[in-house]
Structure formats: C-alpha cells, structure tokens
Design an enzyme around this catalytic site. Sequence first.
Site, PDB file in Angstrom:
ATOM      1  N   CYS A 113       5.350  -6.218   1.502  1.00 61.74           N
ATOM      2  CA  CYS A 113       5.671  -4.788   1.510  1.00 61.74           C
ATOM      3  C   CYS A 113       4.995  -4.082   2.702  1.00 61.74           C
ATOM      4  CB  CYS A 113       5.298  -4.167   0.170  1.00 61.74           C
ATOM      5  SG  CYS A 113       5.965  -2.527  -0.031  1.00 61.74           S
ATOM      6  N   TYR A 114       3.977  -3.249   2.436  1.00 61.22           N
ATOM      7  CA  TYR A 114       3.293  -2.581   3.549  1.00 61.22           C
ATOM      8  C   TYR A 114       2.768  -3.621   4.530  1.00 61.22           C
ATOM      9  CZ  TYR A 114      -0.040   0.274   6.145  1.00 61.22           C
ATOM     10  OH  TYR A 114      -0.719   0.901   7.151  1.00 61.22           O
ATOM     11  N   HIS A 130       8.119  -7.496  -3.718  1.00 60.45           N
ATOM     12  CA  HIS A 130       6.847  -7.915  -4.341  1.00 60.45           C
ATOM     13  C   HIS A 130       7.011  -9.225  -5.118  1.00 60.45           C
ATOM     14  CE1 HIS A 130       4.426  -4.338  -3.465  1.00 60.45           C
ATOM     15  NE2 HIS A 130       5.587  -3.707  -3.494  1.00 60.45           N
ATOM     16  N   GLY A 179       0.856  -1.190   0.000  1.00 60.69           N
ATOM     17  CA  GLY A 179       0.000   0.000   0.000  1.00 60.69           C
ATOM     18  C   GLY A 179       0.884   1.230   0.000  1.00 60.69           C
ATOM     19  N   GLY A 193     -23.108 -10.755 -27.533  1.00 61.82           N
ATOM     20  CA  GLY A 193     -22.254 -11.455 -28.492  1.00 61.82           C
ATOM     21  C   GLY A 193     -20.810 -11.446 -28.044  1.00 61.82           C
ATOM     22  N   GLY A 194     -20.509 -10.671 -26.996  1.00 62.95           N
ATOM     23  CA  GLY A 194     -19.148 -10.619 -26.455  1.00 62.95           C
ATOM     24  C   GLY A 194     -18.871 -11.827 -25.564  1.00 62.95           C
ATOM     25  N   VAL A 195     -17.629 -11.894 -25.087  1.00 62.80           N
ATOM     26  CA  VAL A 195     -17.198 -13.054 -24.322  1.00 62.80           C
ATOM     27  C   VAL A 195     -17.998 -13.197 -23.009  1.00 62.80           C
ATOM     28  CG1 VAL A 195     -15.225 -14.157 -23.205  1.00 62.80           C
ATOM     29  CG2 VAL A 195     -14.868 -12.720 -25.206  1.00 62.80           C
ATOM     30  N   ASP A 196     -18.114 -12.097 -22.266  1.00 62.68           N
ATOM     31  CA  ASP A 196     -18.684 -12.203 -20.921  1.00 62.68           C
ATOM     32  C   ASP A 196     -20.143 -12.653 -20.927  1.00 62.68           C
ATOM     33  OD1 ASP A 196     -16.239 -11.154 -20.423  1.00 62.68           O
ATOM     34  OD2 ASP A 196     -16.963  -9.137 -19.942  1.00 62.68           O
ATOM     35  N   SER A 197     -20.965 -11.953 -21.716  1.00 57.98           N
ATOM     36  CA  SER A 197     -22.386 -12.329 -21.680  1.00 57.98           C
ATOM     37  C   SER A 197     -22.592 -13.714 -22.284  1.00 57.98           C
ATOM     38  CB  SER A 197     -23.255 -11.273 -22.367  1.00 57.98           C
ATOM     39  OG  SER A 197     -22.971 -11.193 -23.738  1.00 57.98           O
ATOM     40  N   SER A 198     -21.766 -14.101 -23.262  1.00 60.38           N
ATOM     41  CA  SER A 198     -21.941 -15.430 -23.871  1.00 60.38           C
ATOM     42  C   SER A 198     -21.582 -16.540 -22.887  1.00 60.38           C
ATOM     43  CB  SER A 198     -21.073 -15.582 -25.127  1.00 60.38           C
ATOM     44  OG  SER A 198     -21.306 -14.539 -26.016  1.00 60.38           O
ATOM     45  N   GLU A 200       4.726 -10.881  -6.450  1.00 59.78           N
ATOM     46  CA  GLU A 200       3.654 -11.031  -7.445  1.00 59.78           C
ATOM     47  C   GLU A 200       3.976 -10.397  -8.795  1.00 59.78           C
ATOM     48  OE1 GLU A 200       3.732  -9.102  -4.858  1.00 59.78           O
ATOM     49  OE2 GLU A 200       2.557  -7.275  -5.062  1.00 59.78           O
ATOM     50  N   LYS A 225     -11.020 -11.674 -16.604  1.00 59.23           N
ATOM     51  CA  LYS A 225     -11.346 -11.904 -18.019  1.00 59.23           C
ATOM     52  C   LYS A 225     -10.694 -13.170 -18.586  1.00 59.23           C
ATOM     53  CE  LYS A 225     -13.057  -9.798 -21.788  1.00 59.23           C
ATOM     54  NZ  LYS A 225     -14.314  -9.052 -21.852  1.00 59.23           N
TER      55      LYS A 225
END
Length: 516
Positions: free
Chosen positions: A82-83, A169, A55, A224-229, A171, A372
Amino acid sequence: MDTQTVVILDFGSQYTQLIARRIREQNVFSVVLPCTAPLNEIEAYKPLGLILSGGPCSVYDADAPAANPKVLELGAPVLGICYGLQFIVHHLGGKVRSAAKREYGHAEVALEDRSTPLFAGLPELLQVWMSHGDEALELPAGFRRIAISDNALAGIENPEHRIWAVQFHPEVHHTPLGPEILKNFLFTICGARGDWTPAHFIETTVAAIREKVGAGHVICALSGGVDSSVAAMLVHKAIGSQLTCIFVNNGVLRKNEFENVQKNLREKLGLNIVAVNATARFLERLAGVSDPELKRKRIGQEFIAVFEDEANRIARETGGVDWLVQGTLYPDVIESSSVKGPSQTIKSHHNVGGLPERMKLKLIEPLRDLFKDEVRRIGRDLGMPEEILGRQPFPGPGLAVRILGEVTPERVTLLQEADEIVVAEIKAAGLYTKIWQSFAVLLPVMSVGVMGDQRTYAYTIAIRAVLSEDGMTADWSPLPYELLKRISSRIVNEVRGINRVVYDITSKPPGTIEWE
Ligand code: XMP
C-alpha cells in the site's frame, strides 16, 4: 543457530502488527520498527527481508512519515504494501498522484505476470482488500507492472534490485490468498528457513538468560496469569533455584485464587514461590475510597511496598537480588516506540513500574518479542497446563475495579461468589476460551425484589462478556439467552445480598472493558 529476521517498517498503518503476526505464523521471526528508525538500527538485525507497511498519509503530505530512502539499498529483498508501494515509486523517481477513484474495501485484482516469484501458484484473478486514495502513475526506471485492479495499478516489481510491491493488503483476512503472497516473499524470494519454532525460541531464550544472569539471583512478581507464569517458567528452566517468585494476595483476587495459583505453579510446575497474604494491608488502604483512579493508585503503591519488603528479605537470605523478571509483551514494546502524539491516560495501569530503579534491579523480559498467542504456544511447549495458559486476562487491581464504590470485605465476598458462578457457567457452555473476558461487576445500586413471599432490597450484579483480539477494542458478546438465564437465576438464588442481574451491552469504544 542464528535467528533469521524480517524487519517491518511501520508507516502508521493499523495493519502493521498483523503483518508481523502473519510472518511469524510461517515460523519466521519479524520485528516492527518505526519508519523513522535509523539505518544502522535496521542493519543491526541483518534483515532477511524488509517490508514497508501501509500508512494513512500521502507521500506528498508535509508530515509524510520521514523514512530514509536508503532503506531501499540495504541489499535485502523489499516488499512494499500500500503506502509502501507509493513510497518506493516516489523515492525511486516515479510519480504518485491522488487517484481519480479511491479504493476502499473489497476489490478484484488481475495478476498480469504469474511467472514473477511473488505470485507463483496464484490464480489469474485475486480477491483483495484495498485501502488507498493515491495511486502510482509513472513507474521508476527498472520497474514494471505485474498486477492491476479496475481502478489502479496493483503490483510492481524490479527483480534486479529485488524490490516487489503491492497496492492491496495481503495481511488482512479479506485477502484470502494473501498468506500465499507473503509465503512466496519469505520462502522463494528471501530464502527463509521457517525454523522460528517454540522449541527454537525456548532454546535460544533459555541460553541467553543463563548467560546474562550468571550466578545472580532473580525475583519475579507472579500474578497467576499467562504472561508472568510463562516468563517465570522460562527463567526457571534457565536458572532453577536462583529464581524466587513472589505472589501477593491483595485481598481482591477471585474466589480461591490465592490457593489455586499456588497449587498450579508450585506443585505442578515446581516454581519456587513465596506467597504473601497481604489482604488486611490492602483492604485497610482501600477503606472509604470510591474514586476509581485513587483505588488503582492505592493498590499500586501498596503492591510495591509489599513486594519491596519481600524482595529485601529475599536479598538478605540469598546475599543479594540483581534481576527482576517482567512479562512485558511485544504489543507494549511496539506501542511505546511508535510515532504518535500525546494520549490521555484513561486508566493508570498497575504493575511493578518504578521498582527496578528504586531497588537497582536489572530487567529480564523474556516475552518482549512475543504476541499473546505466541506466549501460549511457548507455554504449551514448556508443558504448562491449559488451566494456566487458557486463562482470561485479569486486571492487576483485581476485583477492586469491578466493585463500584467502596471496596469492603463483604462486597469482595459478594462479588467473588457471583463471579465464580459466571465463570463456571461460561466454562460449562464451552465458551470460556472463545471469549476475551467474562466476569461479574458489583453495582452499588439497590433495588426492590421479591423472593418467596419476602420483600428483598439488595445489590445488583452486571455481567460483562466481551470479544476482543488484544483488549484495545472489544465487542460485547451475544451470549445465548439460555446461558444468561441460568447465570441470572443461579446468582440470585445462591448469592444472598444480590437480587437483580443485568447484562452489559456496551462495546469498547465507547465503553472500556473493566467498569473502572
Ligand atoms: P480496559 O478496562 O481499559 O481494559 O478496557 C483493557 C484490558 O486491560 C485489562 N486491565 C488491566 N490489566 N492492570 C492490568 O494488568 C490494570 O491495571 C488493568 N486495567 C485493565 C482489562 O482487564 C482488559 O483486559
């Protein structure tokens, strides 16, 4: 099977989401909570392990994030980063001070005790990424130093209380062996099973949806996009014909998109789709409108109106609709719960917001725990074609925010033709899935040109291609000159009404990805 969960407490680091992703990459589920989350909320996850993120503050700042120090006594193993390390030292009775030498960037760390489970299998010297102004000076009772950098203490442990912490870090990819440290924490220290796989996610999500919905009826707005499909596919797998998807042609879709999406989702995936061609309604509402925000608002309102009409009709046919599926993703969830000041609206995003209250619909958000790329993994496991999963994002208000000035049917056609060439050429060059978004923008700027021996006076197309991880920031993509040349000459030769092509070399910030 229960889901093992690592809880990450966010102290405001830009890297917190990255920690969550690194853990999920090991097939271990992780959630991010603000550091101010009440203890009982943290305990409700029965955390397998707890990670305190970095942070920007100092533990002595008046507005230092107010986490409850009792999080260190929950019994689950703790990793401070870290923090997070300074928080542990400060609250357990040690001392933190402003460092004589701040450390930002690459650093080398000596691992002094490689018998500690956190560093098992690692070499003596580690390349790491540091980013801190404070350092731990005195350790709390029961703690000892296990790593050191040139300038400061770099790692501590208290195995009896199952607390470990590092100043660097693990990550970020500038710490090449960081994943090994996280793996040691997860598998050796926490005893993770590593079974949070797409198959596990699908199985538990489908079962939960089935139980929740019962005999109710569900509707879903497909783009028609990835998420809603993918969201629709999960619900379809759970309840089959109790789901009706609504796909609206708002008149500003890409060329042939209305037909292609139906073909893909209805014929290939078997979704029950009601397709509504509302082009005329939308273009009427857009006539004479040039202001970007007004365009977005008009399209949003019209979408709700069309969707509501269809939903009411479906409700009459099925005896009532109870649920609405939304493709909300995890970054939106974290975003809306994170601790920060008011921010200015840059663009009002278009979705079905407001509808659930008006129609008294309950929400199903099967993707609200996923990033995603995880949604794509799930889609692959569900057998969905790459044509759907690999699609670049496309904004809800469609081509309307890529036609600067008024949206007219002629302009929509011009942009559809030019855009199709951009996408086809990017695909042919093998760059489509490597680029976040690549598209054409129609500028209301006319200029003089010459074709054959004829003078032309026609519109301009801007090409936009950006690289990004999440759409929040983006770099313009250095497309090969040969590719730009091909796109430009094809557009000018094939799209009557365009005689000039320019390339947008603006990153975000200061630009946005879409022009409006
Ligand atoms: P900007 O233009 O703000 O866009 O840099 C960031 C990302 O969001 C997409 N975008 C939208 N997506 N509804 C959406 O679902 C919208 O109204 C909308 N506006 C922008 C944009 O394509 C980019 O990926």
